[in-house]
Design an enzyme around this catalytic site. Structure first.
Site, PDB file in Angstrom:
ATOM      1  N   GLU A  33       0.843  -1.205   0.000  1.00 19.94           N
ATOM      2  CA  GLU A  33       0.000   0.000   0.000  1.00 19.94           C
ATOM      3  C   GLU A  33       0.869   1.242   0.000  1.00 19.94           C
ATOM      4  OE1 GLU A  33      -3.122   0.082  -1.138  1.00 19.94           O
ATOM      5  OE2 GLU A  33      -3.683  -1.271   0.487  1.00 19.94           O
ATOM      6  N   ALA A 125     -15.376   3.878  -1.129  1.00 18.46           N
ATOM      7  CA  ALA A 125     -15.053   2.866  -0.126  1.00 18.46           C
ATOM      8  C   ALA A 125     -13.652   2.305  -0.334  1.00 18.46           C
ATOM      9  CB  ALA A 125     -16.080   1.746  -0.159  1.00 18.46           C
ATOM     10  N   GLY A 126     -12.910   2.898  -1.243  1.00 22.71           N
ATOM     11  CA  GLY A 126     -11.533   2.459  -1.453  1.00 22.71           C
ATOM     12  C   GLY A 126     -11.428   1.204  -2.303  1.00 22.71           C
ATOM     13  N   GLU A 162      -6.898  10.352 -14.909  1.00 23.42           N
ATOM     14  CA  GLU A 162      -7.149  10.653 -13.485  1.00 23.42           C
ATOM     15  C   GLU A 162      -6.156  11.706 -12.974  1.00 23.42           C
ATOM     16  OE1 GLU A 162      -8.964   7.968 -11.185  1.00 23.42           O
ATOM     17  OE2 GLU A 162      -8.643   9.137  -9.369  1.00 23.42           O
ATOM     18  N   ASP A 174      -4.435   0.852  -9.339  1.00 22.57           N
ATOM     19  CA  ASP A 174      -5.866   0.580  -9.503  1.00 22.57           C
ATOM     20  C   ASP A 174      -6.209   0.293 -10.961  1.00 22.57           C
ATOM     21  OD1 ASP A 174      -5.776   1.263  -6.890  1.00 22.57           O
ATOM     22  OD2 ASP A 174      -6.801   3.185  -7.110  1.00 22.57           O
ATOM     23  N   TYR A 224      -3.571  12.446   0.234  1.00 27.25           N
ATOM     24  CA  TYR A 224      -2.874  11.539  -0.669  1.00 27.25           C
ATOM     25  C   TYR A 224      -1.751  12.293  -1.384  1.00 27.25           C
ATOM     26  CZ  TYR A 224      -2.251   8.042  -4.338  1.00 27.25           C
ATOM     27  OH  TYR A 224      -1.721   7.097  -5.180  1.00 27.25           O
TER      28      TYR A 224
HETATM   29  C1  GLA Z   1      -5.150   4.765  -4.227  1.00 28.22           C
HETATM   30  C2  GLA Z   1      -4.387   5.098  -5.501  1.00 28.22           C
HETATM   31  C3  GLA Z   1      -3.371   4.002  -5.846  1.00 28.22           C
HETATM   32  C4  GLA Z   1      -2.498   3.649  -4.634  1.00 28.22           C
HETATM   33  C5  GLA Z   1      -3.350   3.426  -3.382  1.00 28.22           C
HETATM   34  C6  GLA Z   1      -2.522   3.247  -2.141  1.00 28.22           C
HETATM   35  O1  GLA Z   1      -5.972   3.655  -4.437  1.00 28.22           O
HETATM   36  O2  GLA Z   1      -5.275   5.282  -6.585  1.00 28.22           O
HETATM   37  O3  GLA Z   1      -2.594   4.405  -6.940  1.00 28.22           O
HETATM   38  O4  GLA Z   1      -1.532   4.631  -4.428  1.00 28.22           O
HETATM   39  O5  GLA Z   1      -4.251   4.502  -3.157  1.00 28.22           O
HETATM   40  O6  GLA Z   1      -1.780   2.080  -2.198  1.00 28.22           O
END
Ligand code: GLA
Length: 390
Positions: A33, A125-126, A162, A174, A224
């Site tokens: 992560e 929600a990630g 993005e 992602d 972030y």
């Molecule tokens: C988000 C970002 C990814 C990554 C994660 C953390 O999902 O879109 O690129 O950096 O956070 O691991």
């Protein structure tokens, strides 16, 4: 499901030729992560829930986009060549950003489109609902324009949309997991070289469970970008002595010996996470290959601690959910997943303990935080694709 969506499409846009259906999954990251933009490794997999995108070509140049998840935003309309970011276009800026990427390559739609979006991933929600919309759009436009752009390039274009169009400096994880995912496998990706390797997820007597804390990631984007800058500063400090391209180039020993070069203490903590998390990810995948699920689970727990204490991206809801899970029987490992600051955790839970896990964790978490969580037993699916229906 598909028939229902087609009916919905016809209701929104009127009857006509049958729409084509595209789908892109959401993703869950098992370990690695905040390593992607630090030139490290990640180990995510694609889910079987995601974004459906139904499309029919129009005879004019209008783009008409409608999302069943944002019905209050109504129909979003623009000319196919008017590809400027517009605040009021809200969610539709994601497909628009992807269209812009195609236009930068000189690829334009001949006709406008009617497009219906429907997502069954919880938003915010990630689990990457936004990258899922991007990839569904990218695969759709690639097909409609018969462009034959390869999958990796579509992944990069979606990430670029993005970064540049939406303004979130995300890494590539992602979009990669969603574009390149494979059923029943996770993918180990080196984010510096983009070399990758699929790893069959053959858990013996356990399953993956996603727990949605119900806390949305509101602050995520600004924090972030802040984490990215902290890591970039740390890297610059290290580069005054070391010949490295990214934090992912360092071993634990090299970091230990050179961390004094990082001037700011906070930056040092962030870099420590990035370096050690990358190493943990490689170790974890080795353990999984050797059938050592316990070892993999332990590294997931260590990953959470590092995200909590050094990277500081967890927050009280994610910490509560993970700490509750750690105490429950049959839990092999548990950690936050995604950007953090809210969203979901991922746990490996013994099959026989799943029902108790869901009811116990649900009750205790609700008591501690006042929020109602949701749980999903993960099914790992394929990456983005057209759904051919008969
Ligand atoms: C988000 C970002 C990814 C990554 C994660 C953390 O999902 O879109 O690129 O950096 O956070 O691991």
């Amino acid at each position: 499901m598909h028939t229902q969506l087609i009916n919905q499409f016809n209701e929104v846009f009127g009857k006509g030729t049958e729409p084509r259906i595209f789908f892109a999954p959401g993703r869950v990251n098992l370990i690695g992560e905040h390593t992607d933009y630090n030139g490290g490794h990640v180990f995510p997999c694609a889910l079987n829930v995601g974004t459906y995108c139904l499309v029919r070509e129009r005879s004019d140049q209008m783009m008409r986009l409608y999302s069943m998840n944002f019905e209050d935003k109504g129909m979003i309309e623009f000319q196919a060549d008017d590809l400027l970011y517009k605040e009021e276009h809200d969610w539709a800026n994601y497909p628009k950003g992807v269209l812009k990427e195609f236009s930068l390559k000189g690829i334009r739609l001949i006709h406008g489109l009617d497009v219906l979006f429907f997502g069954n991933i919880p938003n915010g929600a990630g689990l990457s609902s936004s990258a899922s919309i991007e990839l569904a759009s990218a695969v759709m436009i690639n097909e409609l324009t018969r462009s034959s752009i390869d999958r990796l390039e579509l992944v990069k274009m979606s990430q670029h949309a993005e970064n540049e169009f939406i303004g979130v400096s995300c890494g590539i994880m992602d979009q990669f997991a969603i574009g390149m995912g494979r059923k029943d496998s996770a993918v180990l990706l080196n984010c510096q070289t983009l070399e990758y390797q699929y790893s069959p997820l053959e858990l013996k007597d356990s399953v993956l469970v996603i727990s949605n804390t119900g806390k949305r990631r509101t602050l995520a984007d600004s924090k972030y970008n802040e984490r990215r800058s902290e890591c970039e500063r740390a890297l610059k400090n290290l580069q005054t002595k070391l010949d490295i391209h990214s934090l992912g180039d360092l071993t634990a020993e090299e970091f230990e010996e050179n961390q004094h070069l990082i001037e700011n203490e906070t930056d040092r903590k962030r870099a420590k996470h990035a370096v050690l998390e990358n190493i943990r990810t490689l170790q974890a995948v080795k353990k999984l290959h050797a059938g050592d699920e316990e070892g993999f689970g332990q590294l997931m727990n260590d990953s959470h601690l590092s995200l909590r204490d050094d990277y500081e991206v967890t927050g009280k809801e994610l910490d509560a959910m993970v700490e509750i899970a750690w105490k429950l029987p049959g839990v092999i490992g548990s950690r936050m997943t995604g950007a953090g600051f809210g969203g979901c955790t991922v746990s490996i839970v013994q099959k026989s303990a799943v029902q108790t896990f869901i009811s116990e964790a649900g009750a205790v978490y609700k008591k501690e935080t006042g929020l109602t969580p949701e749980f999903y037993v993960v099914e790992v699916g394929d990456g983005a694709r057209e759904i051919i229906h008969i």
